[in-house]
Design a protein around this motif. Sequence first.
Motif, PDB file in Angstrom:
ATOM      1  N   MET A 185       0.809  -1.236   0.037  1.00 24.90           N
ATOM      2  CA  MET A 185       0.004  -0.114   0.064  1.00 24.90           C
ATOM      3  C   MET A 185       0.901   1.227  -0.068  1.00 24.90           C
ATOM      4  SD  MET A 185      -3.272   1.074   0.573  1.00 24.90           S
ATOM      5  CE  MET A 185      -4.124  -0.284   1.482  1.00 24.90           C
ATOM      6  N   ILE A 186       0.682   2.121  -1.115  1.00 28.01           N
ATOM      7  CA  ILE A 186       1.479   3.336  -1.101  1.00 28.01           C
ATOM      8  C   ILE A 186       1.083   4.340  -0.218  1.00 28.01           C
ATOM      9  CG2 ILE A 186       2.318   5.078  -2.859  1.00 28.01           C
ATOM     10  CD1 ILE A 186       2.233   2.960  -4.978  1.00 28.01           C
ATOM     11  N   ASP A 187       1.744   5.103   0.443  1.00 30.99           N
ATOM     12  CA  ASP A 187       1.641   6.169   1.291  1.00 30.99           C
ATOM     13  C   ASP A 187       1.101   7.383   0.484  1.00 30.99           C
ATOM     14  OD1 ASP A 187       1.340   8.433   3.014  1.00 30.99           O
ATOM     15  OD2 ASP A 187       3.228   7.771   4.330  1.00 30.99           O
ATOM     16  N   ALA A 188      -0.011   7.913   0.656  1.00 31.15           N
ATOM     17  CA  ALA A 188      -0.476   9.102   0.015  1.00 31.15           C
ATOM     18  C   ALA A 188       0.365  10.355   0.089  1.00 31.15           C
ATOM     19  CB  ALA A 188      -1.957   9.185  -0.003  1.00 31.15           C
ATOM     20  N   ARG A 189       1.215  10.574   1.219  1.00 29.97           N
ATOM     21  CA  ARG A 189       1.713  11.889   1.225  1.00 29.97           C
ATOM     22  C   ARG A 189       2.666  12.490   0.466  1.00 29.97           C
ATOM     23  NH1 ARG A 189       3.224  10.607   7.594  1.00 29.97           N
ATOM     24  NH2 ARG A 189       3.780   8.526   6.658  1.00 29.97           N
ATOM     25  N   LYS A 190       3.391  11.381  -0.286  1.00 32.53           N
ATOM     26  CA  LYS A 190       4.176  12.019  -1.062  1.00 32.53           C
ATOM     27  C   LYS A 190       3.596  12.308  -2.526  1.00 32.53           C
ATOM     28  CE  LYS A 190       8.889  10.544  -3.159  1.00 32.53           C
ATOM     29  NZ  LYS A 190       9.880   9.638  -3.162  1.00 32.53           N
ATOM     30  N   ILE A 191       2.665  11.592  -2.609  1.00 35.54           N
ATOM     31  CA  ILE A 191       1.804  12.087  -3.961  1.00 35.54           C
ATOM     32  C   ILE A 191       1.040  13.360  -3.811  1.00 35.54           C
ATOM     33  CG2 ILE A 191      -0.345  11.149  -5.412  1.00 35.54           C
ATOM     34  CD1 ILE A 191       0.397   8.289  -4.753  1.00 35.54           C
ATOM     35  N   ARG A 192       0.393  13.478  -2.700  1.00 37.50           N
ATOM     36  CA  ARG A 192      -0.120  14.850  -2.159  1.00 37.50           C
ATOM     37  C   ARG A 192       0.986  15.850  -2.299  1.00 37.50           C
ATOM     38  NH1 ARG A 192      -4.755  12.984   0.501  1.00 37.50           N
ATOM     39  NH2 ARG A 192      -3.802  11.637   1.907  1.00 37.50           N
ATOM     40  N   THR A 193       2.083  15.852  -1.829  1.00 38.89           N
ATOM     41  CA  THR A 193       2.984  16.802  -1.818  1.00 38.89           C
ATOM     42  C   THR A 193       3.343  17.285  -3.226  1.00 38.89           C
ATOM     43  OG1 THR A 193       4.009  15.964   0.322  1.00 38.89           O
ATOM     44  CG2 THR A 193       5.362  17.672  -0.734  1.00 38.89           C
ATOM     45  N   VAL A 194       3.635  16.247  -4.100  1.00 35.89           N
ATOM     46  CA  VAL A 194       4.025  16.484  -5.477  1.00 35.89           C
ATOM     47  C   VAL A 194       3.016  17.125  -6.101  1.00 35.89           C
ATOM     48  CG1 VAL A 194       4.731  15.327  -7.686  1.00 35.89           C
ATOM     49  CG2 VAL A 194       5.405  14.383  -5.727  1.00 35.89           C
ATOM     50  N   GLY A 195       1.894  16.776  -5.935  1.00 35.25           N
ATOM     51  CA  GLY A 195       0.475  17.261  -6.495  1.00 35.25           C
ATOM     52  C   GLY A 195       0.307  18.956  -5.990  1.00 35.25           C
ATOM     53  N   TYR A 196       0.718  19.258  -4.858  1.00 36.74           N
ATOM     54  CA  TYR A 196       0.383  20.614  -4.321  1.00 36.74           C
ATOM     55  C   TYR A 196       1.474  21.407  -5.030  1.00 36.74           C
ATOM     56  CZ  TYR A 196      -2.926  18.735  -1.017  1.00 36.74           C
ATOM     57  OH  TYR A 196      -4.263  18.061  -0.676  1.00 36.74           O
TER      58      TYR A 196
END
Length: 339
Positions: A1-12
Amino acid sequence: MIDARKIRTVGYDIGIDLIKITTAEPFNEAAKRIKYQIDEGLYLDSEHWHLRDVDRSCDVRAVLPGARSIIAACQCYLTDERAESDVTDDPHGSIARYTWRNHYSDLRERLKKLAGFLKTEYDANTAVFSNSEIPEKPIAQRSGIGYFGKNSLIINERFGSWVVLGEIIADIEIDPDPPHRGNCGDCSICVEMCPTHAIIEPYIIDRRRCIQALTNWYGVLPDDIARVWSNRLYGCTDCQDSCPANRAVEAQPVRAEVGYVGPSASLREILSMSEKEYRRKYARNQMTARWINFQAIRRNALVALGNIRSHGTMPLLEKYARDNDPILAKSARWAMARF
Ligand code: SF4
Ligand code: SF4
């Protein structure tokens, strides 16, 4: 399961306002609601929902086999620009705020960048959407972007309903967010304020009466709807303008000029243009999307002139009253009778 935090940071960092994650499970409640609306005959005859496989439409695995997660996003389009339109010398038709620019296209481009990151980082296969026929609002609710207002729009606590939605469907498993549990409480202001009484019960819109939907439906508008159409050229936001959840929303800076058309357009100009000229002038805005019916835009302009009643436009209306297209001719005659 991939942690969403990194995806969110890149998206922001890419400039997306809000990112939430949900699973790619089917949206069975949404399918049920669509079927109810079909059974009740609430769609416009041009929408053809009854011809579709509704269950398939509400299952994103149909657009990306092997889909595991949905990255849901929203972009706020409220700016502090004024929504005024000139109705004196050169009568103008109003354009709904969400259409002033093509925010969908802007969000889609940002999401494509994020999808590129998912490919590089996780070797994910993805499909990117915004303003599409996947169940965008149910995705937004289940991912936690916002809750369903009684006007059937998604409401976020920070941006209200002044948002466009977008999604990345991905074949990787990302840690999901909880659904949004907010609701409108006892409020029913939008139900009362809708000029055509199109919100027939909370969360259910009779699209045959909704100005937003009728904007792109081509036919003669019923008299009671045409009379409250006001000077609209494209879209309606009355149920958003009146919503208390939208009152304290902070205006955002303009981020994208893509497809800018502004808050209004000259109705004379619209009615004097060929379709080719119209599509060139409004290129890249959703007002010229492939499913937009230019004849419906002209019909809107004629109805708006009937409500503005500027005597200088009478020769134009007389010309259209003789048009070979019976819908335009009838709409022009309706407008002349309003003087
Ligand atoms: S968009 Fe306009 S017509 Fe449609 S439900 Fe909202 S207020 Fe009513
Ligand atoms: S006006 Fe009231 S009922 Fe309608 S969407 Fe806003 S909060 Fe909900």
